[in-house]
Design an enzyme around this catalytic site. Structure first.
Site, mmCIF file in Angstrom:
data_model
loop_
_atom_site.group_PDB
_atom_site.id
_atom_site.type_symbol
_atom_site.label_atom_id
_atom_site.label_comp_id
_atom_site.label_asym_id
_atom_site.label_seq_id
_atom_site.Cartn_x
_atom_site.Cartn_y
_atom_site.Cartn_z
ATOM 1 N N PRO A 57 0.878 -1.145 -0.799
ATOM 2 C CA PRO A 57 -0.171 0.178 -0.188
ATOM 3 C C PRO A 57 0.769 1.244 -0.023
ATOM 4 O O PRO A 57 1.368 1.364 0.687
ATOM 5 C CB PRO A 57 -1.129 0.073 1.127
ATOM 6 C CG PRO A 57 0.130 -1.021 2.366
ATOM 7 C CD PRO A 57 0.440 -2.211 1.661
ATOM 8 N N SER A 86 -4.024 1.604 -0.304
ATOM 9 C CA SER A 86 -3.601 2.889 1.138
ATOM 10 C C SER A 86 -5.190 3.291 1.228
ATOM 11 O O SER A 86 -5.959 3.887 0.527
ATOM 12 C CB SER A 86 -2.536 3.507 0.562
ATOM 13 O OG SER A 86 -2.559 4.003 1.525
ATOM 14 N N THR A 135 -2.625 -0.873 9.273
ATOM 15 C CA THR A 135 -0.849 -0.772 9.241
ATOM 16 C C THR A 135 -1.047 0.007 10.559
ATOM 17 O O THR A 135 -1.731 1.217 10.770
ATOM 18 C CB THR A 135 -0.074 0.279 8.364
ATOM 19 O OG1 THR A 135 -0.768 -0.630 7.073
ATOM 20 C CG2 THR A 135 0.391 0.822 8.493
ATOM 21 N N ARG A 144 10.990 12.713 8.179
ATOM 22 C CA ARG A 144 11.915 12.239 7.346
ATOM 23 C C ARG A 144 12.383 14.017 6.474
ATOM 24 O O ARG A 144 11.727 14.756 6.354
ATOM 25 C CB ARG A 144 11.039 12.080 6.293
ATOM 26 C CG ARG A 144 9.889 10.628 6.904
ATOM 27 C CD ARG A 144 9.695 9.994 6.375
ATOM 28 N NE ARG A 144 8.445 8.423 6.450
ATOM 29 C CZ ARG A 144 7.297 9.024 5.452
ATOM 30 N NH1 ARG A 144 6.795 9.234 4.880
ATOM 31 N NH2 ARG A 144 7.068 7.865 6.924
ATOM 32 N N HIS A 252 8.347 -0.363 7.025
ATOM 33 C CA HIS A 252 7.630 0.741 6.385
ATOM 34 C C HIS A 252 8.947 0.871 5.755
ATOM 35 O O HIS A 252 8.964 1.771 5.294
ATOM 36 C CB HIS A 252 6.973 1.749 7.328
ATOM 37 C CG HIS A 252 5.644 2.433 6.646
ATOM 38 N ND1 HIS A 252 4.732 2.473 7.393
ATOM 39 C CD2 HIS A 252 5.746 3.445 5.631
ATOM 40 C CE1 HIS A 252 3.272 2.939 6.909
ATOM 41 N NE2 HIS A 252 4.422 3.985 6.332
ATOM 42 N N ARG A 255 10.980 4.177 7.009
ATOM 43 C CA ARG A 255 10.329 5.341 6.605
ATOM 44 C C ARG A 255 9.462 6.494 8.551
ATOM 45 O O ARG A 255 8.996 6.678 8.387
ATOM 46 C CB ARG A 255 9.528 5.570 5.399
ATOM 47 C CG ARG A 255 9.688 5.311 4.604
ATOM 48 C CD ARG A 255 8.323 5.204 3.499
ATOM 49 N NE ARG A 255 7.960 5.796 3.189
ATOM 50 C CZ ARG A 255 7.810 6.936 2.248
ATOM 51 N NH1 ARG A 255 9.518 7.242 1.425
ATOM 52 N NH2 ARG A 255 7.389 7.529 2.066
ATOM 53 N N ASP A 283 7.866 -7.073 3.886
ATOM 54 C CA ASP A 283 8.069 -6.273 2.323
ATOM 55 C C ASP A 283 9.035 -5.351 3.376
ATOM 56 O O ASP A 283 9.455 -5.343 4.707
ATOM 57 C CB ASP A 283 7.093 -5.348 1.999
ATOM 58 C CG ASP A 283 6.398 -4.217 3.020
ATOM 59 O OD1 ASP A 283 7.031 -3.836 4.249
ATOM 60 O OD2 ASP A 283 5.292 -3.050 2.794
ATOM 61 N N SER A 284 9.518 -4.607 2.667
ATOM 62 C CA SER A 284 11.151 -3.323 3.306
ATOM 63 C C SER A 284 11.780 -4.244 2.925
ATOM 64 O O SER A 284 13.127 -5.133 3.076
ATOM 65 C CB SER A 284 11.070 -3.884 4.627
ATOM 66 O OG SER A 284 9.604 -3.009 5.131
ATOM 67 N N ARG A 287 14.269 -5.830 -3.752
ATOM 68 C CA ARG A 287 14.473 -4.802 -5.127
ATOM 69 C C ARG A 287 14.429 -5.698 -6.483
ATOM 70 O O ARG A 287 14.995 -5.479 -7.591
ATOM 71 C CB ARG A 287 15.263 -4.250 -4.911
ATOM 72 C CG ARG A 287 15.468 -2.840 -3.813
ATOM 73 C CD ARG A 287 14.786 -1.758 -3.785
ATOM 74 N NE ARG A 287 14.640 -0.972 -2.939
ATOM 75 C CZ ARG A 287 13.649 -0.960 -2.086
ATOM 76 N NH1 ARG A 287 12.551 -1.280 -2.727
ATOM 77 N NH2 ARG A 287 13.731 0.399 -1.073
HETATM 78 C C1 LIG Z 1 5.799 6.722 -1.083
HETATM 79 C C2 LIG Z 1 4.904 6.140 0.039
HETATM 80 C C3 LIG Z 1 3.459 5.631 0.243
HETATM 81 C C4 LIG Z 1 3.260 4.597 1.205
HETATM 82 N N1 LIG Z 1 2.526 5.029 1.941
HETATM 83 C C5 LIG Z 1 1.653 3.936 2.683
HETATM 84 C C6 LIG Z 1 1.352 3.438 2.939
HETATM 85 O O1 LIG Z 1 -0.315 4.871 3.183
HETATM 86 N N2 LIG Z 1 -0.128 3.686 4.478
HETATM 87 C C7 LIG Z 1 1.101 2.179 4.169
HETATM 88 O O2 LIG Z 1 0.664 1.099 4.824
HETATM 89 N N3 LIG Z 1 2.494 1.954 4.183
HETATM 90 C C8 LIG Z 1 2.506 2.632 3.273
HETATM 91 N N4 LIG Z 1 4.225 2.667 2.655
HETATM 92 C C9 LIG Z 1 5.069 1.966 3.422
HETATM 93 C C10 LIG Z 1 4.463 0.527 1.894
HETATM 94 O O3 LIG Z 1 3.523 0.038 2.418
HETATM 95 C C11 LIG Z 1 5.631 -0.385 2.326
HETATM 96 O O4 LIG Z 1 6.143 -1.509 3.657
HETATM 97 C C12 LIG Z 1 7.043 -0.087 1.834
HETATM 98 O O5 LIG Z 1 7.121 1.042 1.027
HETATM 99 C C13 LIG Z 1 8.067 -1.413 1.708
HETATM 100 O O6 LIG Z 1 9.727 -0.812 1.401
HETATM 101 P P1 LIG Z 1 10.421 -0.788 -0.056
HETATM 102 O O7 LIG Z 1 9.621 0.619 -0.273
HETATM 103 O O8 LIG Z 1 11.539 -0.443 0.781
HETATM 104 O O9 LIG Z 1 10.183 -2.109 -0.613
HETATM 105 C C14 LIG Z 1 4.251 4.040 2.016
HETATM 106 C C15 LIG Z 1 5.874 4.206 0.876
HETATM 107 C C16 LIG Z 1 6.028 4.751 0.109
HETATM 108 C C17 LIG Z 1 7.167 4.548 -0.469
#
Ligand SMILES: Cc1cc2nc3c(=O)[nH]c(=O)nc-3n(C[C@H](O)[C@H](O)[C@H](O)COP(=O)(O)O)c2cc1C
Length: 370
Positions: A57, A86, A135, A144, A252, A255, A283-284, A287
């Site tokens: 998401p 999301s 989440t 950030r 995340h 993040r 996830d996380s 690549r």
């Molecule tokens: C631009 C962006 C927006 C995101 N928004 C959400 C969100 O709205 N809800 C959520 O559960 N995770 C959000 N995430 C986290 C992603 O779901 C995911 O956990 C994460 O991107 C995985 O890591 P990766 O980018 O290294 O693959 C967001 C990530 C990014 C990069």
């Protein structure tokens, strides 16, 4: 926009660590097995999927490229992979699941007000979502630094730096402008379409999601319920005992808590804590296809891609997204064959080099072996 997508919290160490920890895992090549035919199909939460991976998401995907949501939904339908929509998506949840021909899950943030959250859950049920992903790793917004430096806020604040950015990225700016003339400016559509026309506050607290909220949500949502953003084994055990259908191990993408462990390490620990048969999504830092196989071998049942798909969208719109998914699928297929697997379901800890006495034992593989 690139920094919003690519960036992470704190000094961003975890963002890189997530991927480098997966890189350190070694797989064992297996030989003399007929792997000429390979089947990538998989299943998760009673849903059959075309690949062992899906799309995480992400809020406001349309900031990467105009029309991103339509492209994502189209790929989900074509490849039969789940697209996790999301709460802050830039297309209304009802429209996404329709375009994705049912291959969509809904991600819930327990933010803003109880009424809005309750309405979102009701809308997800009416739109026939079968999987709800709560989440929980954003109880408070993280810092950030790149967003701060760029003055990136949502709704957008206009100033000289923003105007300079738009002027120096004419391809993106013009495409976004032309799209906006017929479809309106990108905005979090689930908020815009709520009955109370709630507005999205990016830095709103999501702390209302406590254990009692989760218990109440479990009662309210009889379909599949997943909790996303779990790293602590004790939390995972408690969620399992509450009847949660799956845990989505994630930090995340680095993040939120920059000091958290690499997600792949948590995956190994949580697999050990919840036992062999409990569904885990991961996830996380993923690549490429090799990373997918490594995550499956480390205990995941299903893998999700975050930034990788956004990079594809940002680089070349729908075509870029499609290319990225093609590349990943092809890599998964190749690596599967090289470790002697004909089906994605055959990938398990036996694929890890550490299970075969290889001295290059990484701490993660040791945990899986225990
Ligand atoms: C631009 C962006 C927006 C995101 N928004 C959400 C969100 O709205 N809800 C959520 O559960 N995770 C959000 N995430 C986290 C992603 O779901 C995911 O956990 C994460 O991107 C995985 O890591 P990766 O980018 O290294 O693959 C967001 C990530 C990014 C990069």
């Amino acid at each position: 926009m690139f920094d919003f997508i690519d960036g992470a919290s704190g000094d961003e160490t975890l963002r890189g660590l997530n991927s480098s920890a997966i890189d350190q895992i070694r797989l064992m090549p297996r030989v003399l097995i007929d792997v000429s035919e390979r089947d990538l199909s998989s299943s998760i939460l009673d849903q059959k999927t075309g690949m062992p991976f899906g799309i995480a998401p992400m809020g406001m995907c349309a900031l990467a490229w105009p029309g991103a949501d339509r492209a994502l939904a189209g790929e989900a339908a074509r490849r039969r992979i789940p697209l996790c929509v999301s709460t802050a998506s830039s297309m209304a949840l009802e429209q996404v699941i329709e375009l994705a021909e049912g291959h969509a899950w809904f991600q819930l943030y327990a933010d803003q007000s109880d009424e809005f959250v309750d309405e979102l859950v009701g809308r997800a049920a009416s739109a026939d979502y079968q999987v709800l992903v709560l989440t929980v790793d954003v109880p408070i917004p993280s810092v950030r630094p790149r967003d701060r430096r760029n003055g990136f806020t949502f709704p957008m604040r206009w100033g000289l730096p923003q105007l300079r950015d738009f002027a120096t990225h004419p391809h993106w700016s013009l495409a976004t402008l032309i799209h906006a003339l017929s479809h309106g400016m990108p905005q979090p559509m689930n908020y815009a379409t709520s009955s109370g026309k709630t507005s999205f506050v990016r830095n709103a607290s999501r702390a209302r999601a406590g254990w009692s909220f989760l218990a109440a949500l479990r009662d309210r949502w009889p379909r599949k319920l997943v909790v996303k953003g779990v790293q602590c084994p004790e939390d995972a055990i408690r969620m399992k005992s509450m009847g949660i259908d799956s845990i989505y191990v994630s930090n995340h993408g680095g993040r939120q808590l920059n000091a958290a462990p690499a997600a792949i390490e948590s995956l190994a620990q949580i697999r050990q804590a919840v036992g062999a048969n409990f569904p885990l999504i991961f996830d996380s830092g993923v690549r490429n296809g090799e990373h997918v196989v490594k995550a499956l071998a480390t205990g995941a049942d299903f893998v999700m891609f975050g930034r990788s798909v956004m990079y594809g969208l940002g680089a070349a719109g729908g075509r870029g997204l499609s290319d990225v998914l093609d590349l990943i699928g092809h890599e998964v297929s190749t690596v599967m064959g090289l470790v002697g697997c004909r089906q994605s379901g055959e990938i398990d800890s036996g694929c890890l080099a550490s299970q075969h006495g290889n001295p290059a034992i990484h701490v993660i593989s040791e945990r899986v072996a225990e």
